[in-house]
Design a protein around this motif. Structure first.
Motif, short mmCIF file in Angstrom:
data_model
loop_
_atom_site.label_atom_id
_atom_site.label_comp_id
_atom_site.label_asym_id
_atom_site.label_seq_id
_atom_site.Cartn_x
_atom_site.Cartn_y
_atom_site.Cartn_z
N GLU A 36 30.73 43.24 36.97
CA GLU A 36 29.66 42.77 37.84
C GLU A 36 28.28 43.15 37.33
O GLU A 36 27.27 42.77 37.91
N ARG A 143 43.66 38.88 47.54
CA ARG A 143 42.29 39.23 47.19
C ARG A 143 42.11 39.55 45.71
O ARG A 143 40.98 39.76 45.26
N THR A 144 43.19 39.58 44.96
CA THR A 144 43.10 39.84 43.52
C THR A 144 43.92 38.81 42.77
O THR A 144 45.14 38.74 42.91
N ASP A 151 38.75 39.54 42.19
CA ASP A 151 39.07 40.90 41.77
C ASP A 151 38.81 41.89 42.92
O ASP A 151 38.26 42.97 42.71
N ASN A 152 39.14 41.43 44.14
CA ASN A 152 38.97 42.27 45.33
C ASN A 152 37.53 42.72 45.52
O ASN A 152 37.26 43.86 45.88
N GLN A 153 36.60 41.79 45.27
CA GLN A 153 35.19 42.11 45.48
C GLN A 153 34.94 42.47 46.95
O GLN A 153 35.59 41.94 47.85
N TYR A 154 33.98 43.34 47.17
CA TYR A 154 33.75 43.90 48.51
C TYR A 154 33.37 42.84 49.54
O TYR A 154 33.64 42.99 50.74
N PHE A 155 32.75 41.73 49.11
CA PHE A 155 32.22 40.76 50.07
C PHE A 155 33.19 39.63 50.41
O PHE A 155 32.89 38.77 51.23
N LYS A 160 32.78 33.45 52.17
CA LYS A 160 31.93 34.21 51.24
C LYS A 160 32.70 34.39 49.94
O LYS A 160 33.36 35.40 49.70
N GLU A 167 28.51 36.26 42.41
CA GLU A 167 28.38 36.15 43.86
C GLU A 167 27.98 34.73 44.24
O GLU A 167 27.49 33.96 43.38
#
Length: 409
Positions: A36, A143-144, A151-155, A160, A167
């Motif tokens: 990222e 999520r992955t 890659d299991n991003q927080y958002f 989203k 992003e």
């Protein structure tokens, strides 16, 4: 066998392949592969730009002239400070050199008109397909899945998703530019006349148009609605304003009634911006404020008697998120903030001699509202500028675009 290998090697390192690789590389970021932050993949490829320039495009072009002048100016302005972070200025130089190579390749004929149009179309479709696959995965609780940039991003959420960038807002900018340039291609095929909304949904274009709208409306980005609003201006003329404007107003009104939060944020941000109240802009959308306030501050609070106005503040300090938040109300356009007014003027010369054809244009509106009038160390900005520059090439060389045939020149 040896001749076959030589032939394949020539195909792999052809001007078209290299130009396509450079443009696509700076329009996407595969999260699991590149991370990222700063992408080692991009750095490795951009590090080859000087070699590519020497062996593939050793031409003294406008991009070389203004790109080198801009970088040297930024270097000297940064060196005036007590400490210079060379990694920042060096990274900026890598982007500039990569753009120079791409620009020279395009002007050497790497892209034909039909190929470039197909490339834009394919990229829009791929962005959409990846987003749809991501949406399906989120609905299934996955999520992955690195093959589709998850890659299991927080958002991550169903509303989203990033598609092929880090992003959603990055994808929104890239897709907004791609669609505008696709419209320019259709316009050139139409003899220079603007295409209509009806044309966008004919049998040749309905798939790409529908997928584009799906991505922009469902990716979960307020920036996407701003980009859509800018694109809507393309279709408004004095002849059709009486029926096109009400349709567009109705669309946005219905979206507001349905409480589409990203659209609500975009509308609130625009309303706050028109008041000139910085606090209102921050409260409406802090993410949008990062782009809007620097532009506002640069054009309203610049002191021409201050040395920093001309030579910038340099690259010596990194701010924490908390410090950056406090300084946002006073921040300027990034290239102005770091390297000063002279560098910003030179960057505008580079943009309007190599990237954007007309100052008074929708492209300029996108440059301002989506990119804060700044070219810096952000991958998607340079990817979008490459798309603009290739489109500019065909706009000023309309006789070479083979407008009457879909076959390559």
């Amino acid at each position: 066998m040896i001749k076959l290998l030589q032939f394949n090697l020539k195909e792999i390192v052809s001007d078209r392949v290299i130009a396509t690789l450079l443009m696509v590389m700076l329009c996407v970021q595969i999260f699991p592969l590149e991370g990222e932050g700063v992408s080692n993949v991009k750095v490795a490829i951009m590090a080859l730009a000087p070699i590519l320039f020497i062996f593939k495009t050793p031409v003294v072009s406008k991009s070389l002239l203004w790109g080198v002048i801009l970088w040297l100016t930024c270097y000297f302005c940064a060196s005036f400070q007590s400490y210079m972070r060379f990694s920042t200025i060096g990274y900026f130089g890598m982007y500039i050199m990569t753009f120079i190579v791409f620009y020279n390749l395009v002007y050497q004929g790497a892209f034909t008109f039909s190929y470039f149009k197909r490339l834009l179309r394919a990229l829009i479709v791929v962005f959409a397909i990846v987003l749809i696959l991501q949406q399906i995965c989120i609905l299934l609780g996955i999520r992955t899945f690195w093959l589709i940039n998850l890659d299991n991003q927080y958002f991550l959420a169903i509303d989203k998703l990033p598609s092929l960038t880090i992003e959603p807002s990055h994808s929104a900018r890239v897709l907004g530019v791609m669609m505008l340039c696709y419209l320019r291609c259709l316009q050139m095929e139409n003899g220079g006349e603007r295409v209509s909304i009806k044309t966008l949904f004919d049998k040749d274009n309905r798939k790409v148009s529908t997928l584009f709208l799906w991505v922009m409306l469902t990716m979960g980005s307020g920036t996407a609605f701003i980009a859509l609003g800018i694109l809507c201006l393309y279709f408004i003329t004095w002849r059709n304003i009486w029926y096109v404007a009400p349709i567009l107003i109705g669309f946005f009104a219905i979206s507001s009634l349905l409480e589409v939060k990203q659209l609500t944020r975009a509308v609130d941000t625009m309303q706050a911006t028109m008041t000139g109240d910085k606090q209102q802009v921050l409260e409406a959308d802090e993410s949008a404020a990062v782009r809007i306030l620097p532009v506002f501050n640069t054009f309203t609070e610049t002191d021409l008697t201050d040395k920093e106005t001309w030579f910038g503040k340099g690259t010596s300090k990194k701010y924490s998120l908390e410090e950056a938040g406090r300084l946002l109300k006073k921040s300027k356009i990034p290239i102005f903030e770091q390297y000063g007014l002279i560098a910003m003027i030179l960057s505008f010369i580079l943009v309007y001699t190599c990237m954007i054809k007309n100052v008074l244009s929708i492209e300029t509106l996108m440059f301002g509202m989506l990119f804060a009038f700044s070219i810096g160390n952000i991958y998607y900005i340079w990817g979008c500028m490459m798309i603009f520059s290739a489109t500019r090439y065909f706009l000023i060389n309309t006789k070479q675009t083979c407008l009457k045939t879909k076959a390559d020149c």
